[in-house]
Design a protein around this motif. Structure first.
Motif: not given
Ligand code: UDP
Ligand code: MG
Length: 343
Positions: A26, A28, A30, A59, A90, A111-112, A114, A148, A216, A221-222
């Motif tokens: 997914p 968003y 990116e 997305d 997400h 997608a990142d 990570q 985080k 990332r 971050t989304k």
């Protein structure tokens, strides 16, 4: 909700590595990740014995993500792009991707980058051993703030102790799912989705592979704090009625205090302990009871709201357009088909 029993005995039957592996990603906003992702996927696919299918879900991005994905799909036959009509979040975007994957096994990832693609080889090994779900368990998290890491740590601990005991700790949505297990997950059409809990609930032989979460590669971050809190609330309320029970407990505690105060007032009256009108205690009691009632009604209301949302029976997402692998814009008939399927 009846929880999956982690002690269920399964007989593992070894199998071939998947003839077709679907990667569901997914996305968003990116745009910065498409080029590095493409490169990473290409080198990953070369090292894989079977075929790879890429289900890329846009997305409702507001940047160049869609244009770049369409271009990728035009030059690479393994790519299918699902363009959702707006941002659905997400968990729903991931659901859309899982619904459209055709592989014998599916890997859901961000997608990142990570979650390193190299871990998928270990996941496939466990799949070949006979496991149906192989989830990546984070041993460390690079490049994420202490804040985080702390909130994530708290989230898993609270979820496990209070809400859903079978939820594996430090496990995100990065996981491999076999076709049999995926078919079961696809049947769960709840509006408020907590995918990792749903996969745990389905059961099947499940196992973890440890990995080190990377920073990332590009973009940001989304999941700001607001979305994290909303996600935690969905997770807590879609998997347990504990918040409802908490409001009963809260009511009971306030009730006990009330009874105690009542007895004290009666004794004071008859035994003539004191003759103060008791304005303070009255105010305290009224505020306590008021707050407990409002909170309980609020929590109850959240569940009623969920029932309401679910009862509308709307499709979970709307695919506006697909690109790649012989796709076309879905016709109206197909759209209502998809809507019926989503119920
Ligand atoms: N994502 C999405 N829709 C959203 C928010 C995020 O599809 O509304 C995607 C995002 O593009 C990424 C994945 O979900 O591929 C995870 O998001 P992110 O990396 O921002 O989350 P974090 O790793 O910071 O928790
Ligand atoms: Mg991320």
């Amino acid at each position: 909700m009846k929880q999956a029993d982690p002690n269920t005995v399964h007989l593992l039957s070894p199998r071939e590595s998947p003839a077709r592996l679907s990667l569901v990603i997914p996305m968003y906003n990116e745009e910065a990740m498409i080029a590095p992702l493409r490169e990473a996927v290409n080198s990953f696919a070369r090292a894989l014995p079977g075929e790879v299918e890429l289900i890329l879900v846009n997305d409702g991005s507001s940047d160049q993500t869609l244009a770049l994905l369409a271009e990728w799909a035009a030059t690479d036959a393994r790519v299918r792009v699902l363009h959702l009509s707006r941002n659905f979040g997400h968990q729903i975007a991931a659901t859309a991707g899982l619904d459209h994957a055709t592989g014998d096994a599916v890997v859901l990832l961000d997608a990142d980058l990570q979650d390193p693609l190299s871990v998928i080889h270990q996941m496939i090994d466990r799949y070949c051993d006979g496991y149906d779900v192989v989830y990546g368990q984070r041993e460390s998290r690079a490049g994420e703030s202490a804040y985080k890491r702390f909130t994530a740590w708290m989230f898993y601990r609270i979820m496990r102790t209070l809400v859903y005991r079978q939820l594996p700790p430090d496990v995100g949505d990065f996981r491999l799912i076999s076709r049999a297990c995926l078919d079961a997950v696809i049947q769960m059409r709840e509006t408020h989705r907590f995918l990792r809990g749903m996969v745990a609930w389905v059961g099947f032989p499940q196992i973890a592979v440890p990995y080190h979460r990377q920073a990332r590669v590009a973009g940001s971050t989304k999941y700001p704090l607001r979305k994290m809190l909303a996600f935690s609330w969905v997770a807590a309320t879609s998997f347990s009625t504990l918040p409802l029970r908490l409001s009963v407990i809260m009511g009971a505690i306030v009730g006990i205090i009330g009874v105690e105060e009542g007895i004290r007032a009666i004794l004071a009256h008859f035994l003539g302990w004191y003759t103060v009108p008791g304005w303070t205690s009255l105010t305290v009691m009224v505020s306590l009871i008021g707050s407990a009632m409002l909170m309980s009604i609020g929590i109850l209301g959240q569940y009623v709201a969920k029932l309401y949302e679910q009862s509308k029976g709307r499709p979970l997402y709307i695919v506006a357009r697909t690109f790649g692998a012989g796709s076309k814009i879905p016709s109206q008939a197909e759209r209502s088909d998809a809507a019926a399927h989503s119920k």
